[in-house]
Design an enzyme around this catalytic site. Structure first.
Site, PDB file in Angstrom:
ATOM      1  N   LYS A  14       0.879  -1.178   0.000  1.00  0.00           N
ATOM      2  CA  LYS A  14       0.000   0.000   0.000  1.00  0.00           C
ATOM      3  C   LYS A  14       0.914   1.226   0.000  1.00  0.00           C
ATOM      4  O   LYS A  14       1.404   1.642   1.050  1.00  0.00           O
ATOM      5  CB  LYS A  14      -0.896  -0.021   1.244  1.00  0.00           C
ATOM      6  CG  LYS A  14      -2.241   0.632   1.088  1.00  0.00           C
ATOM      7  CD  LYS A  14      -2.232   2.099   0.823  1.00  0.00           C
ATOM      8  CE  LYS A  14      -1.903   2.956   2.014  1.00  0.00           C
ATOM      9  NZ  LYS A  14      -1.657   4.377   1.620  1.00  0.00           N
ATOM     10  N   CYS A  30      13.383  11.102   7.470  1.00  0.00           N
ATOM     11  CA  CYS A  30      13.131  10.771   8.878  1.00  0.00           C
ATOM     12  C   CYS A  30      14.376  10.989   9.725  1.00  0.00           C
ATOM     13  O   CYS A  30      14.268  11.331  10.898  1.00  0.00           O
ATOM     14  CB  CYS A  30      12.659   9.334   8.982  1.00  0.00           C
ATOM     15  SG  CYS A  30      13.733   8.217   8.071  1.00  0.00           S
ATOM     16  N   GLU A  46       8.788  16.907  15.146  1.00  0.00           N
ATOM     17  CA  GLU A  46       9.229  16.614  13.783  1.00  0.00           C
ATOM     18  C   GLU A  46       8.515  17.546  12.808  1.00  0.00           C
ATOM     19  O   GLU A  46       7.291  17.588  12.778  1.00  0.00           O
ATOM     20  CB  GLU A  46       8.912  15.158  13.432  1.00  0.00           C
ATOM     21  CG  GLU A  46       9.482  14.762  12.089  1.00  0.00           C
ATOM     22  CD  GLU A  46       9.162  13.322  11.696  1.00  0.00           C
ATOM     23  OE1 GLU A  46       7.983  12.920  11.793  1.00  0.00           O
ATOM     24  OE2 GLU A  46      10.085  12.611  11.265  1.00  0.00           O
TER      25      GLU A  46
HETATM   26  P1  NAD Z   1       1.847   8.665   7.420  1.00  0.00           P
HETATM   27  O1  NAD Z   1       1.983   7.934   8.701  1.00  0.00           O
HETATM   28  O2  NAD Z   1       0.855   9.731   7.319  1.00  0.00           O
HETATM   29  O3  NAD Z   1       1.515   7.646   6.235  1.00  0.00           O
HETATM   30  C1  NAD Z   1       2.344   6.552   5.923  1.00  0.00           C
HETATM   31  C2  NAD Z   1       1.539   5.494   5.197  1.00  0.00           C
HETATM   32  O4  NAD Z   1       0.553   4.958   6.084  1.00  0.00           O
HETATM   33  C3  NAD Z   1       0.761   5.996   3.988  1.00  0.00           C
HETATM   34  O5  NAD Z   1       0.797   4.983   3.009  1.00  0.00           O
HETATM   35  C4  NAD Z   1      -0.643   6.191   4.538  1.00  0.00           C
HETATM   36  O6  NAD Z   1      -1.668   6.110   3.569  1.00  0.00           O
HETATM   37  C5  NAD Z   1      -0.744   5.031   5.493  1.00  0.00           C
HETATM   38  N1  NAD Z   1      -1.680   5.210   6.593  1.00  0.00           N
HETATM   39  C6  NAD Z   1      -2.093   6.384   7.151  1.00  0.00           C
HETATM   40  N2  NAD Z   1      -2.930   6.125   8.190  1.00  0.00           N
HETATM   41  C7  NAD Z   1      -3.033   4.774   8.284  1.00  0.00           C
HETATM   42  C8  NAD Z   1      -3.708   3.904   9.172  1.00  0.00           C
HETATM   43  N3  NAD Z   1      -4.446   4.370  10.177  1.00  0.00           N
HETATM   44  N4  NAD Z   1      -3.580   2.569   8.996  1.00  0.00           N
HETATM   45  C9  NAD Z   1      -2.810   2.080   8.002  1.00  0.00           C
HETATM   46  N5  NAD Z   1      -2.141   2.855   7.122  1.00  0.00           N
HETATM   47  C10 NAD Z   1      -2.238   4.188   7.266  1.00  0.00           C
HETATM   48  O7  NAD Z   1       3.342   9.148   7.110  1.00  0.00           O
HETATM   49  P2  NAD Z   1       3.829  10.069   5.910  1.00  0.00           P
HETATM   50  O8  NAD Z   1       3.362  11.448   6.206  1.00  0.00           O
HETATM   51  O9  NAD Z   1       3.521   9.421   4.603  1.00  0.00           O
HETATM   52  O10 NAD Z   1       5.420   9.966   6.082  1.00  0.00           O
HETATM   53  C11 NAD Z   1       6.158  10.831   6.858  1.00  0.00           C
HETATM   54  C12 NAD Z   1       6.529  10.152   8.158  1.00  0.00           C
HETATM   55  O11 NAD Z   1       7.260   8.954   7.904  1.00  0.00           O
HETATM   56  C13 NAD Z   1       7.448  11.003   9.003  1.00  0.00           C
HETATM   57  O12 NAD Z   1       7.033  10.962  10.339  1.00  0.00           O
HETATM   58  C14 NAD Z   1       8.807  10.310   8.847  1.00  0.00           C
HETATM   59  O13 NAD Z   1       9.698  10.534   9.901  1.00  0.00           O
HETATM   60  C15 NAD Z   1       8.412   8.889   8.722  1.00  0.00           C
HETATM   61  N6  NAD Z   1       9.484   8.117   8.070  1.00  0.00           N
HETATM   62  C16 NAD Z   1      10.224   7.242   8.814  1.00  0.00           C
HETATM   63  C17 NAD Z   1      11.263   6.517   8.222  1.00  0.00           C
HETATM   64  C18 NAD Z   1      12.104   5.555   9.011  1.00  0.00           C
HETATM   65  O14 NAD Z   1      12.854   4.779   8.408  1.00  0.00           O
HETATM   66  N7  NAD Z   1      12.036   5.542  10.333  1.00  0.00           N
HETATM   67  C19 NAD Z   1      11.526   6.701   6.865  1.00  0.00           C
HETATM   68  C20 NAD Z   1      10.751   7.610   6.146  1.00  0.00           C
HETATM   69  C21 NAD Z   1       9.719   8.304   6.755  1.00  0.00           C
END
Ligand code: NAD
Length: 479
Positions: A174, A282, A382
């Site tokens: 997804k 991140c 963040e």
């Molecule tokens: P997000 O959590 O909003 O979304 C991530 C994914 O989860 C998307 O595909 C979204 O559609 C899905 N999603 C959202 N709500 C959901 C739910 N309730 N159940 C299941 N799936 C759901 O994150 P984002 O805004 O896309 O990404 C940015 C975040 O990701 C930042 O906080 C960043 O730090 C983090 N990040 C972490 C790493 C790491 O390796 N630790 C790497 C990249 C990004």
């Protein structure tokens, strides 16, 4: 390229309702994609479950699976330019990032895990029980749900996909709703490379689609990269249904610059480490603890370098800094800049949105605050945008406490000419990864993941093999 969903080897538009994906450099819609329903997710999971048991995949011998992953890597390499342009078009990152980092990293991940396929061994244990042998084998889990964010859509997907397939699982992916295109193209190329139908399925959509995947009873594991808030929700649901789960979440990486640091090298490394992908990383270096004697020099040089970066469309070869991924991300960045000003931090450069021909895209200027206090929100939360917070420290004894005074623990960086001091600090900082005198480095062989609210579990290296397998004990009687 296909912009519908891949389920059981068939491309499908799902129920008919769609959502748009934008070019963040221009604000224009690039494509409309299916918004997958619970029924679509169910169909994808069923297809993955059938493929898991199939002779074409489940019966594939390790050497053949390794060759298949190598074929995928070769085909991606043939299409590397196209994939890089697609990533830039949909996500915004400059071509230097997509072509120079994201796509090559994804390709090498496939090669690295192709190498592991024939080397996943168990152990034979020295039993104290008479007349019996014991050995372990590592078995795949089954259907894995891979949920990815929008900042490095292709690369972060492959961090999950390559080890999941190397260990014999099947997957339902997804991708983030903001950036689904490179995932769909990857799936298309994998089918062309000969990955059997149903092994890799893609459902497009937003949080509801993700929730349906997490809830599905036939999914054995969820690997999620995204925000900490969503990670908590997914972790709780996986706890209820007793699924395995890996969570790669948010960060607020400290960067420590000691009095003896090479300031010019530190400025260059922290500029890249803080503003790569416009700060949508991140592990971005975001709060800089600089020895009080060097604070002003570091802050002024950092601001000067940030202010001279060229903003523009990532597809343009001269662009240093591309747009943010979405209008929401620009608004979030602007909100934090306003908060920083209200909290009394000193704005050295940036702070607004560029005008002119960039005004239609999702741009924000690189912004540097100096004299930031430990309790200010821009030092604690963040932002995920191009906002850097420079803070002086006076007492080296306090330094580790300041760096560790954060909800997050994903990464940290240390800049010092005294390597013993740097290593002492590295051991005391609470983070999954510490880089000394360098910007962020990533390698398929080097374990990656967070502590505290930055996540649970590790990707890359042997750790990812353990994350996608289960240990089975087999006993044999000698009698
Ligand atoms: P997000 O959590 O909003 O979304 C991530 C994914 O989860 C998307 O595909 C979204 O559609 C899905 N999603 C959202 N709500 C959901 C739910 N309730 N159940 C299941 N799936 C759901 O994150 P984002 O805004 O896309 O990404 C940015 C975040 O990701 C930042 O906080 C960043 O730090 C983090 N990040 C972490 C790493 C790491 O390796 N630790 C790497 C990249 C990004």
């Amino acid at each position: 390229m296909r912009t519908d969903m891949l389920i059981g080897g068939e491309w499908t538009a799902g129920s008919g309702s769609t959502f748009p994906t934008f070019n963040p450099a221009t604000g224009e819609v690039i494509a409309e994609l299916p918004d997958a329903t619970e029924a679509d997710v169910d169909a994808a999971v069923r297809a993955a479950a059938v493929a898991f048991r199939s002779p074409e995949w489940g019966g594939l011998l390790p050497a053949a699976r390794a060759r298949l992953l190598l074929r995928v890597a070769d085909l991606l390499e043939e299409h590397a330019d196209e994939l890089a342009r697609l990533e830039t078009l949909d996500q915004g990152q400059p071509l230097a990032v997509s072509a120079g980092f994201s796509v090559p990293n994804a390709i090498e991940h496939f090669r690295y895990y192709a190498g592991w396929v024939t080397k996943i061994t168990g152990v034979s244990s020295p039993l104290s029980v008479p007349d019996a042998d014991h050995r372990t084998v590592r078995e795949p889990l089954g259907v894995c749900g891979l949920i990815t964010p929008w900042n490095f859509p292709l690369m972060i997907l492959v961090w999950k996909l390559a080890p999941a397939l190397a260990t014999g699982n099947t997957v339902v992916i997804k991708p983030a709703e903001q950036t689904p295109l490179s995932t769909l193209r990857l799936a298309e190329l994998m089918a062309e490379a000969g990955v059997p139908a149903g092994v890799v399925n893609v459902v497009t959509g937003g949080p509801e689609t993700g929730r349906a995947l997490v809830r599905h009873p036939s999914v054995k594991k969820i690997s999620f990269t995204g925000s900490t808030a969503v990670g908590r929700e997914i972790g709780a649901e996986c706890g209820r249904t007793l699924k395995k789960v890996s969570l790669e979440l948010g960060g607020k990486a400290p960067s420590i610059i000691t009095a003896d640091a090479d300031i010019d090298a530190a400025v260059q490394g922290n500029l890249l480490g803080g503003l790569l992908n416009s700060g949508q990383v991140c592990a971005a270096y975001t709060r800089f603890y600089v020895d009080g004697k060097r604070h002003d020099e570091f802050a002024e040089k950092l601001a000067g370098a940030a202010g001279s970066l060229r903003l523009g469309d990532g597809l343009h070869p001269d662009t240093h800094l591309g747009p943010l991924v979405s209008a929401e991300q620009v608004e979030q960045t602007a909100r934090y800049v306003a908060v920083g000003r209200e909290e009394g931090a000193e704005l050295l450069t940036g702070g607004g949105r560029p005008g002119g021909e960039l005004s239609a895209g999702f741009f924000h200027e690189p912004t540097v605050f100096a004299g930031v206090g430990q309790d200010m929100r821009i030092a604690r939360e963040e932002i995920f945008g191009p906002v850097l917070a420079v803070m002086p420290y006076e007492d080296p004894e306090e330094l580790v406490g300041l760096a560790n005074d954060s909800e997050y623990g994903l990464a940290a960086s240390i800049w010092s000419r005294d390597i013993a001091t740097a290593n002492r600090l590295a051991r005391r900082v609470k983070a999954g990864t510490v880089w000394i005198n360098m910007m962020q480095g990533l390698d398929a062989a080097a374990a990656w993941g967070g502590t505290k609210s930055s996540g649970i579990g590790r990707e890359m290296g042997w750790e990812a093999i353990t994350a996608y397998t289960e240990v089975k004990s087999i006993w044999t009687s000698h009698i």
